[in-house]
Scaffold this motif. Structure first.
Motif: not given
Lengths: 115, 109
Positions: A11-19, A73-80
């Motif tokens: 997973l490659v993403t920009q700062m500030g994104n939510d994934k 199931h166990l998911n992990l959400h990361i904001n900002s």
């Protein structure tokens, strides 16, 4: 027939994104975990759920939120997202409430890179 | 703070030789586990040894536990190139398991 599967693998993403990272286990285990492995290979527990109940909630930024819709199931959400969140995140499962007694089964990891 | 600390940090040996890795920990434990991690993969559980056990074998693996010295060792006999990986010890702390930083083993063919 993978025992603990997590997606995505990279997973490659920009700062500030939510994934979000998803994890599923087909072992019938009662307890699932999220671990973070840093660049020096240190593994640190973040969260643990036993039968959908949060039982370990380590001191992590509240931008990280786990969610367990059912015990498989166990998911992990990361904001900002921040640069310092870059790491490999592992999902794991175990029988019972304490993996110390039974051992973990780990997923293959999600390598998160924040740019 | 780290509970388990592995020694050495890195180890390079020839195929066929034995590899010994050590783990020291700080507080009393109920169990100690060893895991292997191949590059880019998740950890794989190798052996769990309970505090009332002194030695345990699994194939080419031999684990010892000395609770008086708060230490454990993992011996891999007749190593193979496929044993190249990082090896971690893990100790229990209530509901949590604390992992050490690992020993990186490189087996040269």
């Amino acid at each position: 027939d993978t025992a603990v599967s997590q997606t995505p693998k990279y997973l490659v993403t920009q700062m500030g994104n939510d994934k979000s990272i998803k994890c599923e286990q087909n072992l019938g285990h009662d307890t699932m975990y999220w671990y973070k492995q840093d660049s020096k290979k240190f593994l640190k527990i973040m969260f643990s759920y036993n039968n959908k109940e949060l039982i370990i909630n380590e001191t992590v930024p509240n931008r990280f939120s786990p969610k367990s819709p059912d015990k498989a199931h166990l998911n992990l959400h990361i904001n900002s997202l921040e640069l310092g969140d870059s790491a490999v995140y592992f999902c794991a499962s175990s029988q019972g409430r304490a993996a110390a007694h039974y051992g973990y089964t780990f997923g293959s990891g999600t390598r998160l890179t924040v740019v | 703070s780290q509970q388990g600390e592995e020694d050495p940090q890195a180890l390079s040996i020839q195929e066929g030789e034995n590899a010994t890795m050590n783990c020291s920990y700080k507080t009393s434990i109920n169990n100690l586990q060893w895991y292997r991690q191949n590059s880019g993969r998740g950890l794989v559980h190798l052996i769990l040894i309970r505090s009332n056990e002194r030695e345990k074998h699994s194939g080419r693996l031999r684990v010892t536990l000395d609770t008086s010295k708060k230490s454990s060792s993992l011996l891999i006999t007749a190593s193979r190139a496929a044993d190249t990986a990082s090896y971690f010890c893990a100790t229990d702390a209530g509901l949590k398991t604390i992992f050490g930083a690992g020993t990186r083993l490189f087996v040269k063919a």
